[in-house]
Design a protein around this motif. Structure first.
Motif, PDB file in Angstrom:
ATOM      1  N   ALA A   1       8.807  -3.186   5.976  1.00  0.00           N
ATOM      2  CA  ALA A   1       8.194  -1.738   7.238  1.00  0.00           C
ATOM      3  C   ALA A   1       6.356  -1.751   6.086  1.00  0.00           C
ATOM      4  O   ALA A   1       6.486  -1.910   5.496  1.00  0.00           O
ATOM      5  N   ARG A   2       5.880  -1.214   7.034  1.00  0.00           N
ATOM      6  CA  ARG A   2       4.456  -1.107   6.318  1.00  0.00           C
ATOM      7  C   ARG A   2       3.243   0.414   6.720  1.00  0.00           C
ATOM      8  O   ARG A   2       3.400   0.422   6.367  1.00  0.00           O
ATOM      9  N   VAL A   3       4.670   1.070   7.259  1.00  0.00           N
ATOM     10  CA  VAL A   3       4.647   2.739   6.995  1.00  0.00           C
ATOM     11  C   VAL A   3       5.941   2.941   6.668  1.00  0.00           C
ATOM     12  O   VAL A   3       7.182   2.853   7.828  1.00  0.00           O
ATOM     13  N   ILE A   4       6.219   3.902   5.749  1.00  0.00           N
ATOM     14  CA  ILE A   4       7.542   5.078   6.195  1.00  0.00           C
ATOM     15  C   ILE A   4       7.338   6.222   6.266  1.00  0.00           C
ATOM     16  O   ILE A   4       6.384   6.800   5.398  1.00  0.00           O
TER      17      ILE A   4
ATOM     18  N   ILE B   1       7.790   5.611  -5.050  1.00  0.00           N
ATOM     19  CA  ILE B   1       6.984   5.951  -4.087  1.00  0.00           C
ATOM     20  C   ILE B   1       5.909   5.268  -4.808  1.00  0.00           C
ATOM     21  O   ILE B   1       5.096   3.936  -3.990  1.00  0.00           O
ATOM     22  N   ARG B   2       5.798   4.953  -6.321  1.00  0.00           N
ATOM     23  CA  ARG B   2       4.818   3.371  -6.581  1.00  0.00           C
ATOM     24  C   ARG B   2       5.086   2.196  -6.128  1.00  0.00           C
ATOM     25  O   ARG B   2       4.106   0.815  -5.289  1.00  0.00           O
ATOM     26  N   TYR B   3       6.197   1.996  -6.027  1.00  0.00           N
ATOM     27  CA  TYR B   3       6.309  -0.003  -5.737  1.00  0.00           C
ATOM     28  C   TYR B   3       5.987   0.124  -4.377  1.00  0.00           C
ATOM     29  O   TYR B   3       5.332  -1.052  -3.905  1.00  0.00           O
ATOM     30  N   ALA B   4       6.078   1.227  -3.373  1.00  0.00           N
ATOM     31  CA  ALA B   4       5.941   0.727  -2.063  1.00  0.00           C
ATOM     32  C   ALA B   4       4.011   0.796  -1.719  1.00  0.00           C
ATOM     33  O   ALA B   4       3.587   0.635  -0.587  1.00  0.00           O
ATOM     34  N   VAL B   5       3.369   1.709  -2.571  1.00  0.00           N
ATOM     35  CA  VAL B   5       2.378   1.404  -2.442  1.00  0.00           C
ATOM     36  C   VAL B   5       1.949   0.169  -3.095  1.00  0.00           C
ATOM     37  O   VAL B   5       1.030  -0.364  -2.390  1.00  0.00           O
ATOM     38  N   SER B   6       1.989   0.006  -4.347  1.00  0.00           N
ATOM     39  CA  SER B   6       1.681  -1.498  -4.763  1.00  0.00           C
ATOM     40  C   SER B   6       2.365  -2.343  -3.565  1.00  0.00           C
ATOM     41  O   SER B   6       1.679  -3.652  -3.835  1.00  0.00           O
ATOM     42  N   LYS B   7       2.658  -2.881  -2.831  1.00  0.00           N
ATOM     43  CA  LYS B   7       3.354  -3.218  -1.915  1.00  0.00           C
ATOM     44  C   LYS B   7       2.833  -3.295   0.309  1.00  0.00           C
ATOM     45  O   LYS B   7       2.421  -4.208   0.467  1.00  0.00           O
ATOM     46  N   GLY B   8       1.552  -1.694  -0.642  1.00  0.00           N
ATOM     47  CA  GLY B   8       0.559  -2.310   0.619  1.00  0.00           C
ATOM     48  C   GLY B   8       1.514  -1.114   1.984  1.00  0.00           C
ATOM     49  O   GLY B   8       0.139  -1.018   2.686  1.00  0.00           O
TER      50      GLY B   8
ATOM     51  N   TYR C   1      -5.094  -3.667  11.314  1.00  0.00           N
ATOM     52  CA  TYR C   1      -5.799  -4.109  10.041  1.00  0.00           C
ATOM     53  C   TYR C   1      -4.602  -4.188   9.058  1.00  0.00           C
ATOM     54  O   TYR C   1      -4.809  -3.221   7.718  1.00  0.00           O
ATOM     55  N   PRO C   2      -4.019  -4.979   9.072  1.00  0.00           N
ATOM     56  CA  PRO C   2      -2.518  -4.918   8.532  1.00  0.00           C
ATOM     57  C   PRO C   2      -2.468  -5.506   6.754  1.00  0.00           C
ATOM     58  O   PRO C   2      -1.826  -5.124   6.337  1.00  0.00           O
ATOM     59  N   ARG C   3      -4.018  -5.672   6.204  1.00  0.00           N
ATOM     60  CA  ARG C   3      -3.946  -5.744   5.293  1.00  0.00           C
ATOM     61  C   ARG C   3      -4.811  -4.891   4.430  1.00  0.00           C
ATOM     62  O   ARG C   3      -5.288  -4.220   3.122  1.00  0.00           O
TER      63      ARG C   3
END
Length: 431
Positions: free
Chosen positions: A158-161, A178-185, A277-279
């Motif tokens: 997932a790119r958006v939650i 949440i920290r984990y998700a943000v660290s993965k972009g 802009y996937p990155r």
């Protein structure tokens, strides 16, 4: 009391189901407010997976069929065995994000903000009329379903939650997830909450109020804060949240109001940005959303609507400007997703460096303090001596003047007149 005890959908139904041929026309104002028509010239969200952490999504609804991947039911065991999930709230939110309509040219039914995106459904809440609702909100085994859902969504790409859910306090596991998700972009979007009616400052809602999550408030038809929407300093943006049409299970349609709907709409805009802009990092996506708003408050920010109402076309334009930049935190532990948010919650694999303690020389502090006190005391004694001498001198002059007056009464006017006048003039200047 469990932190999850107040977990509930931030959602209010306002009417009975609507017919499919009424929906697209009823969506027109919301879509115009978000300016999706111009945004769709650049992207419709293809290639982006949006996780919907909610009550479940009906994958057979004709406005969503082919676009839904069904993930785990993390509420399993709360409802009695054999009870089917209602999936109303989750289907509604998914349709606002990625509904693609149906019929000739897909011109009927619900069209989402990112109609070419896909949805990953992860069931983390129960509808309030499901039989297991009380058990779910009171048993410790369900306390960290949101954290588990976030990690599952990230690991599945997932790119958006989207989290159109609300609770009154977070758990440590949710913070770490949440920290984990943000660290993965991954971009996280959550509802600011619906407890603002009659309050000058509404309560803080979680996970919306956690660092790294975009907190969304609801705007009314005039694009002002909706009466029910929470008002607090962590609201970042707003989106339409009143009379919003969406899909329900069993090919139904519903109209409702809430920060849930506003959140889903913002998640759709975030999906458009990530498709283009996937990155782009979550921080820059948030910046594009906040700088590309319409109806920006007069002072630049307002706790009711944040930086303003989201506009998809403007957000994409801002994202284009930001795309050549990076926005990544640095420093010890900044990229460690498992690092605890505060001390005393257990050792992480990369603990923060120790706090530097500055030791003061207490002996010198005592010495200089004593000197200052002595100087103050000496000053006081000197002032007292001056006052005593002045008083003695005054009494002596008055005694001499009295003796002179008794000897030569004719001198009274000559002696006292000039002295009195001179004293008055002197006192005016001295004073």
């Amino acid at each position: 009391m469990l932190a999850l005890a107040v977990l509930a959908p931030a959602f209010v139904l306002a009417a009975a189901p609507a017919r499919a041929d009424q929906v697209r026309g009823s969506q027109r104002q919301v879509l115009r407010t978000l300016d999706v028509a111009h945004a769709w010239r650049l992207t419709r969200g293809a290639g982006v997976l949006v996780a919907v952490l909610d009550s479940g999504v009906d994958p057979r609804h004709h406005d969503l069929v082919g676009s839904v991947v069904t993930g785990p039911d993390l509420t399993r065991g709360a409802n009695p065995r054999g009870t089917p999930p209602r999936r109303l709230h989750g289907t509604y939110m998914a349709s606002l994000i990625a509904g693609h309509g149906h019929g000739p040219g897909r011109s009927d039914g619900v069209i989402g903000v990112a109609p070419a995106a896909r949805v990953l459904s992860v069931r983390v809440i129960l509808e309030d009329d499901e039989p297991g609702f009380h058990a779910f909100n009171s048993q410790a085994r369900f306390e960290n379903v949101v954290a588990r859902g976030i990690r599952y969504a990230v690991d599945k790409g997932a790119r958006v939650i989207n989290m159109s859910i609300s609770k009154d306090r977070p758990t440590r596991q949710e913070r770490a997830a949440i920290r984990y998700a943000v660290s993965k972009g991954v971009v996280l979007v959550a509802a600011a909450g619906n407890d603002g009616a009659g309050r000058r400052d509404g309560p803080y809602s979680y996970p919306a109020s956690l660092p790294g999550v975009i907190s969304v408030g609801a705007a009314d038809h005039g694009l002002h804060k909706a009466s029910f929407s929470n008002r607090n300093s962590l609201v970042q943006v707003a989106a339409p949240g009143v009379d919003v049409f969406g899909a329900g299970p069993g090919d139904q349609y519903w109209v409702g109001r809430g920060t849930s709907q506003a959140t889903a709409l913002v998640s759709g805009v975030a999906a458009l940005i990530k498709a283009r802009y996937p990155r782009m990092s979550p921080a820059l996506v948030a910046q594009a959303l906040t700088t590309g708003v319409t109806r920006r408050p007069a002072r630049g920010y307002d706790p009711g609507v944040g930086f303003g109402v989201v506009n998809a076309a403007r957000a994409l334009a801002e994202a284009a400007r930001l795309a050549r930049h990076r926005h990544t935190a640095s420093g010890p532990g900044a990229q460690d997703a498992d690092l605890p948010m505060s001390a005393g919650l257990g050792a992480g694999p990369a603990p923060l460096p120790p706090v530097r303690v500055v030791r003061r020389d207490t002996g010198m502090i005592t010495l200089y303090g004593g000197i200052a006190l002595a100087a103050t005391a000496g000053t006081g004694v000197s002032l007292a001596a001056v006052v005593v001498l002045l008083r003695r001198g005054g009494r002596g002059r008055r005694a001499r003047a009295a003796r002179g007056a008794r000897r030569t009464p004719s001198n009274v006017r000559e002696a006292r007149g000039p002295v009195a006048a001179g004293a008055d003039v002197a006192s005016k200047y001295v004073a």
